[in-house]
Design a protein around this motif. Structure first.
Motif, short mmCIF file in Angstrom:
data_model
loop_
_atom_site.label_atom_id
_atom_site.label_comp_id
_atom_site.label_asym_id
_atom_site.label_seq_id
_atom_site.Cartn_x
_atom_site.Cartn_y
_atom_site.Cartn_z
N ILE A 137 70.74 -32.83 -27.09
CA ILE A 137 71.88 -33.02 -26.20
C ILE A 137 72.70 -31.74 -26.23
N TYR A 138 73.05 -31.23 -25.04
CA TYR A 138 73.81 -29.99 -24.93
C TYR A 138 75.18 -30.31 -24.34
N THR A 139 76.23 -29.98 -25.06
CA THR A 139 77.59 -30.21 -24.55
C THR A 139 78.36 -28.90 -24.58
N SER A 140 79.21 -28.72 -23.58
CA SER A 140 80.00 -27.49 -23.51
C SER A 140 81.46 -27.76 -23.87
N ASN A 141 82.07 -26.76 -24.48
CA ASN A 141 83.50 -26.80 -24.82
C ASN A 141 84.19 -25.66 -24.08
N ARG A 142 85.45 -25.85 -23.73
CA ARG A 142 86.14 -24.77 -23.03
C ARG A 142 87.54 -24.54 -23.60
N ASN A 143 88.07 -23.37 -23.24
CA ASN A 143 89.39 -22.91 -23.69
C ASN A 143 89.40 -22.56 -25.17
N ASP A 144 88.24 -22.12 -25.68
CA ASP A 144 88.15 -21.66 -27.06
C ASP A 144 88.81 -20.29 -27.17
#
Length: 230
Positions: A137-144
């Motif tokens: 499963i590939y999940t993205s995170n943002r505003n790092d």
């Protein structure tokens, strides 16, 4: 049709906010729609009547303030990405009328605590194939705020198991990741876009799908503010 409920986060959940509408991938009759609703902390389950009209049949509740954004499914397992709490929620997902059962909820980042400004965005669950026989499963995170940009978390999902394991976090060098899609033979490549910087990058899946390696890039001067791909 209206979805009536208000979530806990007044800034982001002042009203219903459906963020995706898909046919239930585990229901081959194409008579059930799943609607993750960021504003209500629910995934609505809509069923089609014989006259072709849709109505709300049931819903799945999530933690208060979690904000379900996108979903993916495999076998009898439903995976839901919670945007505001940066979590991957996993349920068993039998056909209606049997209700789902919550199995686990995992953070999409290993570094805790997660700042409120960081959000979980996309979730992809590619089909296993000859080159990539295991399920990830590939999940993205943002505003790092990390100097190497937003990350993509990779979870391993063992066969017939509903307990994903976080096995890798890949820095993308992109800012505010939003769009993400697999492509190429056997979903070998992952295309990712940064809305606020970095343009579009292409990653190749390596180590059986457990890792990603950057192999190409289009700068933001060529592709500005990408939000999705076809």
């Amino acid at each position: 049709m209206s979805f009536e409920h208000v979530g806990r986060n007044k800034a982001r959940q002042s009203s219903s906010h459906p963020h995706q509408i898909i046919l239930n991938p585990l229901n081959q009759t194409e008579k059930e729609l799943l609607v993750p609703d960021l504003g209500t902390d629910k995934v609505w389950r809509l069923t089609k009547w014989n006259d072709g009209k849709w109505s709300i049949h049931d819903h799945i509740d999530f933690e208060a303030g979690g904000s379900p954004r996108h979903i993916a499914a495999r076998g009898n397992t439903l995976c839901t990405l919670l945007e505001l709490t940066s979590k991957l929620a996993v349920h068993t997902f039998p056909p209606l009328p049997v209700p789902p059962t919550r199995l686990t909820s995992l953070f999409t980042l290993s570094a805790l605590p997660i700042p409120d400004t960081m959000l979980a965005v996309e979730i992809l669950l590619p089909e296993p194939n000859e080159s990539f026989p295991e399920t990830f499963i590939y999940t993205s995170n943002r505003n790092d705020l990390h100097s190497e940009g937003d990350t993509i978390a990779i979870f391993f999902l063992a066969a017939r198991e509903g307990q994903p394991e976080l096995v890798n976090e890949v820095c993308t060098g992109l800012i505010h990741v939003r769009g993400m899609v697999f492509g190429g033979d056997e979903d070998k490549y992952l295309v990712v876009g940064g809305v606020e910087g970095g343009g579009v990058k292409v990653f190749e899946r390596i180590d059986g799908g457990k890792g990603l390696q950057e192999i190409g890039k289009l700068g933001e001067d060529v592709v500005g503010r990408p939000t999705g791909f076809l």
